[in-house]
Write a protein that holds these residues in place. Structure first.
Motif, PDB file in Angstrom:
ATOM      1  N   ASP A  98       0.878  -1.321  -0.113  1.00  0.00           N
ATOM      2  CA  ASP A  98       0.145   0.093  -0.034  1.00  0.00           C
ATOM      3  C   ASP A  98       0.825   1.264  -0.084  1.00  0.00           C
ATOM      4  O   ASP A  98       0.281   2.293  -0.067  1.00  0.00           O
ATOM      5  CB  ASP A  98      -0.910   0.006   1.337  1.00  0.00           C
ATOM      6  N   LEU A  99       2.315   1.348  -0.022  1.00  0.00           N
ATOM      7  CA  LEU A  99       3.014   2.494   0.356  1.00  0.00           C
ATOM      8  C   LEU A  99       2.731   3.355  -0.513  1.00  0.00           C
ATOM      9  O   LEU A  99       2.564   4.634  -0.444  1.00  0.00           O
ATOM     10  CB  LEU A  99       4.560   1.870   0.175  1.00  0.00           C
ATOM     11  N   ASP A 100       2.758   2.977  -2.151  1.00  0.00           N
ATOM     12  CA  ASP A 100       2.472   4.056  -2.995  1.00  0.00           C
ATOM     13  C   ASP A 100       1.145   4.682  -3.102  1.00  0.00           C
ATOM     14  O   ASP A 100       0.954   5.875  -3.244  1.00  0.00           O
ATOM     15  CB  ASP A 100       2.510   3.249  -4.399  1.00  0.00           C
ATOM     16  N   ALA A 101       0.106   4.027  -2.784  1.00  0.00           N
ATOM     17  CA  ALA A 101      -1.159   4.392  -2.514  1.00  0.00           C
ATOM     18  C   ALA A 101      -1.398   5.483  -1.234  1.00  0.00           C
ATOM     19  O   ALA A 101      -1.661   6.639  -1.239  1.00  0.00           O
ATOM     20  CB  ALA A 101      -2.294   3.505  -2.323  1.00  0.00           C
ATOM     21  N   VAL A 102      -0.620   5.204  -0.295  1.00  0.00           N
ATOM     22  CA  VAL A 102      -0.674   6.055   0.980  1.00  0.00           C
ATOM     23  C   VAL A 102       0.281   7.344   0.628  1.00  0.00           C
ATOM     24  O   VAL A 102      -0.324   8.239   1.017  1.00  0.00           O
ATOM     25  CB  VAL A 102       0.184   5.052   2.009  1.00  0.00           C
ATOM     26  N   LEU A 103       1.440   7.101  -0.037  1.00  0.00           N
ATOM     27  CA  LEU A 103       2.206   8.341  -0.363  1.00  0.00           C
ATOM     28  C   LEU A 103       1.586   9.332  -1.213  1.00  0.00           C
ATOM     29  O   LEU A 103       1.512  10.405  -1.314  1.00  0.00           O
ATOM     30  CB  LEU A 103       3.554   8.074  -1.003  1.00  0.00           C
ATOM     31  N   ASP A 104       0.574   8.475  -2.107  1.00  0.00           N
ATOM     32  CA  ASP A 104      -0.105   9.543  -3.276  1.00  0.00           C
ATOM     33  C   ASP A 104      -1.322  10.186  -2.282  1.00  0.00           C
ATOM     34  O   ASP A 104      -1.578  11.473  -2.605  1.00  0.00           O
ATOM     35  CB  ASP A 104      -0.986   8.554  -4.283  1.00  0.00           C
ATOM     36  N   ILE A 105      -1.799   9.703  -1.595  1.00  0.00           N
ATOM     37  CA  ILE A 105      -2.834  10.233  -0.757  1.00  0.00           C
ATOM     38  C   ILE A 105      -2.430  11.484   0.263  1.00  0.00           C
ATOM     39  O   ILE A 105      -2.841  12.519   0.080  1.00  0.00           O
ATOM     40  CB  ILE A 105      -3.584   9.239   0.513  1.00  0.00           C
ATOM     41  N   GLN A 106      -1.169  11.233   0.698  1.00  0.00           N
ATOM     42  CA  GLN A 106      -0.375  12.025   1.574  1.00  0.00           C
ATOM     43  C   GLN A 106      -0.202  13.478   0.507  1.00  0.00           C
ATOM     44  O   GLN A 106      -0.592  14.771   1.026  1.00  0.00           O
ATOM     45  CB  GLN A 106       0.890  11.630   2.031  1.00  0.00           C
ATOM     46  N   ARG A 107       0.267  13.116  -0.522  1.00  0.00           N
ATOM     47  CA  ARG A 107       0.757  14.057  -1.364  1.00  0.00           C
ATOM     48  C   ARG A 107      -0.409  15.027  -1.775  1.00  0.00           C
ATOM     49  O   ARG A 107      -0.477  16.455  -1.973  1.00  0.00           O
ATOM     50  CB  ARG A 107       1.414  13.525  -2.670  1.00  0.00           C
ATOM     51  N   ALA A 108      -1.618  14.289  -1.994  1.00  0.00           N
ATOM     52  CA  ALA A 108      -2.956  15.270  -2.125  1.00  0.00           C
ATOM     53  C   ALA A 108      -3.594  15.908  -1.111  1.00  0.00           C
ATOM     54  O   ALA A 108      -4.139  16.931  -1.341  1.00  0.00           O
ATOM     55  CB  ALA A 108      -3.908  13.894  -2.686  1.00  0.00           C
ATOM     56  N   CYS A 109      -3.166  15.379   0.157  1.00  0.00           N
ATOM     57  CA  CYS A 109      -3.981  16.143   1.371  1.00  0.00           C
ATOM     58  C   CYS A 109      -2.745  17.016   2.050  1.00  0.00           C
ATOM     59  O   CYS A 109      -3.491  17.948   2.575  1.00  0.00           O
ATOM     60  CB  CYS A 109      -4.003  14.912   2.338  1.00  0.00           C
ATOM     61  N   TYR A 110      -1.540  16.887   1.976  1.00  0.00           N
ATOM     62  CA  TYR A 110      -0.557  17.817   2.910  1.00  0.00           C
ATOM     63  C   TYR A 110       0.465  18.519   2.190  1.00  0.00           C
ATOM     64  O   TYR A 110       0.675  18.444   1.174  1.00  0.00           O
ATOM     65  CB  TYR A 110       0.113  16.742   3.925  1.00  0.00           C
ATOM     66  N   GLY A 111       0.899  19.672   3.044  1.00  0.00           N
ATOM     67  CA  GLY A 111       1.837  20.436   2.480  1.00  0.00           C
ATOM     68  C   GLY A 111       3.336  19.355   2.469  1.00  0.00           C
ATOM     69  O   GLY A 111       3.314  18.687   3.480  1.00  0.00           O
ATOM     70  N   GLU A 112       4.142  19.965   1.921  1.00  0.00           N
ATOM     71  CA  GLU A 112       5.365  19.368   1.978  1.00  0.00           C
ATOM     72  C   GLU A 112       6.143  18.966   3.445  1.00  0.00           C
ATOM     73  O   GLU A 112       6.479  17.877   3.356  1.00  0.00           O
ATOM     74  CB  GLU A 112       6.435  20.355   1.023  1.00  0.00           C
TER      75      GLU A 112
END
Length: 135
Positions: free
Chosen positions: A17-31
């Motif tokens: 799930d790492l890629d999906a979790v990272l994609d969700i983070q990028r869509a939701c959070y600032g750098e």
């Protein structure tokens, strides 16, 4: 990633799930709030970790990073989930829903799932921290 309101599956987070979790983070959070794949992988492997994901139509569209701990023993951003001698608290570290999947009850589904798991583990307390606020 537009999802339809169909059956939601909740399951433990896994390395796949790492890629999906990272994609969700990028869509939701600032750098500054993005946590790396190495950190997430260590949390998945942690014996105290309880992280889970919500899937719709076979896609991970939300996650909740959580673990067993004690009051006052909380993990900082980018930190590992460390074991404590006598965990009695369910700590909700990070909850994120992809913007294209909001409004479908996924956050509530994940929280309810983990509250039930915490009760089954006889965890007496719950804790969380809102870095960017609750929505």
């Amino acid at each position: 990633m537009k999802t339809n309101p169909v059956h939601t599956g909740v399951r433990p987070m896994r390395l796949a799930d790492l890629d999906a979790v990272l994609d969700i983070q990028r869509a939701c959070y600032g750098e500054g709030f993005l946590e790396g794949a190495d950190v997430i992988a260590r949390r998945i492997a942690s014996r105290v970790g309880l992280s889970c994901v919500a899937e719709r139509a076979g896609r991970v569209c939300a996650y909740l990073a959580a673990y067993r701990t004690q009051p006052g023993k909380l993990t900082a951003l980018h930190g590992d989930f460390d074991a404590t001698a006598q965990p009695d608290t369910l700590y909700l570290h990070d909850l994120a829903v992809h913007p294209q999947a909001t409004g479908q009850g996924l956050a509530q589904t994940l929280v309810r799932h983990l509250w039930a798991q915490g009760a089954a583990l006889v965890l007496a307390f719950g804790a969380g921290w809102a870095v960017q606020g609750w929505r």
